[in-house]
Design an enzyme around this catalytic site. Sequence first.
Site, PDB file in Angstrom:
ATOM      1  N   LYS A 218       0.867  -1.180   0.000  1.00  0.00           N
ATOM      2  CA  LYS A 218       0.000   0.000   0.000  1.00  0.00           C
ATOM      3  C   LYS A 218       0.902   1.227   0.000  1.00  0.00           C
ATOM      4  O   LYS A 218       1.950   1.234   0.667  1.00  0.00           O
ATOM      5  CB  LYS A 218      -0.896  -0.035   1.244  1.00  0.00           C
ATOM      6  CG  LYS A 218      -1.894   1.107   1.339  1.00  0.00           C
ATOM      7  CD  LYS A 218      -2.837   0.932   2.537  1.00  0.00           C
ATOM      8  CE  LYS A 218      -3.828   2.070   2.658  1.00  0.00           C
ATOM      9  NZ  LYS A 218      -4.781   1.897   3.773  1.00  0.00           N
TER      10      LYS A 218
ATOM     11  N   SER B 258      -9.775   2.162   3.078  1.00  0.00           N
ATOM     12  CA  SER B 258      -8.879   2.906   2.218  1.00  0.00           C
ATOM     13  C   SER B 258      -7.906   2.026   1.430  1.00  0.00           C
ATOM     14  O   SER B 258      -7.283   2.516   0.487  1.00  0.00           O
ATOM     15  CB  SER B 258      -8.079   3.902   3.063  1.00  0.00           C
ATOM     16  OG  SER B 258      -7.227   3.217   3.970  1.00  0.00           O
TER      17      SER B 258
ATOM     18  N   SER C  69      -9.957  -0.317   7.198  1.00  0.00           N
ATOM     19  CA  SER C  69      -9.401  -0.197   5.843  1.00  0.00           C
ATOM     20  C   SER C  69      -8.740  -1.443   5.271  1.00  0.00           C
ATOM     21  O   SER C  69      -8.442  -1.475   4.083  1.00  0.00           O
ATOM     22  CB  SER C  69      -8.402   0.952   5.792  1.00  0.00           C
ATOM     23  OG  SER C  69      -9.106   2.155   5.676  1.00  0.00           O
TER      24      SER C  69
HETATM   25  N1  GLN Z   1     -13.113   4.382   6.559  1.00  0.00           N
HETATM   26  C1  GLN Z   1     -12.450   4.750   7.762  1.00  0.00           C
HETATM   27  C2  GLN Z   1     -12.042   6.205   7.699  1.00  0.00           C
HETATM   28  O1  GLN Z   1     -12.316   6.828   6.755  1.00  0.00           O
HETATM   29  C3  GLN Z   1     -11.295   3.862   8.032  1.00  0.00           C
HETATM   30  C4  GLN Z   1     -10.035   4.241   7.353  1.00  0.00           C
HETATM   31  C5  GLN Z   1      -8.892   3.355   7.726  1.00  0.00           C
HETATM   32  O2  GLN Z   1      -9.048   2.300   8.329  1.00  0.00           O
HETATM   33  N2  GLN Z   1      -7.703   3.794   7.333  1.00  0.00           N
HETATM   34  O3  GLN Z   1     -11.456   6.741   8.577  1.00  0.00           O
END
Ligand code: GLN
Length: 496
Positions: A75, A150, A174
């Site tokens: 990532k 994400s 995410s």
């Molecule tokens: N969707 C969540 C957020 O927007 C989780 C993001 C994540 O786990 N990096 O914060």
Amino acid sequence: MSTQTPILEMSLTELVDGIHQGNLQADVVSQTYIDQALAAKENNSFLCYSDTADLAKASLEHKEKPLAGLPIAHKDLFCTQALPTTCGSKMLAGFMSPFDADIVESTADAGAVLLGKTNMDEFAMGSASENPHFGPVLNPWNHGYVAGGSSGGSAAAVAARMTPLATASDTGGSIRQPAAFCGVTGFKPTYGSISRWGMVAYASSFDQAGPIAKTALDCSYYFDIVNRPDEKDTTCYSAARKATYPALQAISENADNALKFDQLTIGYLPTWLAHEGLDAGVRESFEKTKAEFEAKGAKFVALELPSLHYALAAYYILAPAEASSNLSRFDGVRFGHQCENPQSLEDLYKRSRQEGFGFEVKRRILTGTFVLSEGFFDAYYKQAQKIRRLIKNDFDKAFKQVDLILTPTTPTTAFPLGSAQRDPVEIYLQDVFTIPANLAGLPAISFPSAPAKGMPVGMQFMGQCFDDEKVLAATHLYQTITDWHKASPLAQTSEA
Ligand code: GLN
């Protein structure tokens, strides 16, 4: 007729075994994935690739190591010396890290070759991976739908068979949510296991690195390689690690000491299943998974965890608060983007941040700054911290009664592209089932279950802190009796 599984459909552990036993050639395996990574490029799951000309040859040099020269993707929030690290932001465009993240280093030491860096929500904030600077990741099952976020690029890359495994990070879901949307297995370990060194910080007390792969067995194998103490990350626990893989291997070999279905007591949350936003198809998939476990002898217990009702609200106060502080380092001086012709220092800060950050990141910085400001700190930040404690207490109580908790990973299957036009709260609600594990630091996994309307569905196991092995083993048990994790979007395309 040959019944051999094609290389692209083999799991990481099957590939490693095949290479180690001399049944597969490391360079052939590598080239097969590289070709697919380039062929499926239009799903936009990669932000950059390594120079692929010599990659297969490099694989051969590592074929005896634990990762056998396999091409693995990181990532784009993990720092790599060999490729740029943008964290999905214009703010870090062109940034070349002077060091490798700990997970990048341990992956390379174990003999993987770096295939490329995967697309993501900017600074890991979001649930759709519709990146404002680099474009959306397309769901390999249907290019009109999001891949989740994400870590959408990592999940889509594994689902589209472009890599056998990709790294990801999970602050509020995410790893698990995109894994669910793309029909792959994503594991978020206990907070503090894999080092955060070299991982661009979003919300440091939540951020946890982990793998996305085809199976729980693959996640376990890789987790044992990269899960190690690290003095450079003070929140990375210092105790020696116990390998998880032997417990899963015992299941594969049907050994006497292997975990059995009838040894499992699994909790479930009727109030979550009554959640108004829960899709009928996802609910059905949950009931089916529960029935599959029950048929094999697992025991289910209904649980009530009252504090979870406040989890989403607490997260969307605490995570932005930490983000506003973490992201203050991006000032146009030290990293990445700098505005042109600044008139003063203040102008430099202002315009660099204005131009470098996308809309959602700015919203989080503003929210975070607000909840930390004098007069609001007690009303929001402090209250949210108290809720975090209550949630941990509720889970501690629950895990005295059950081994694991089973829930759907997400309330819906993947949604159509265009989430930016939607109400942000609607998108935040996507995280309702994943966030509690981050607030409490628990290990949790998402694994494919019965699909709904042709799109993948994910189920989630949460376990007690440091019970990573049980989370992985129970999922592996399930994957020995079901084939949902073997469904491939490539088969769908070739049938069409
Ligand atoms: N969707 C969540 C957020 O927007 C989780 C993001 C994540 O786990 N990096 O914060």
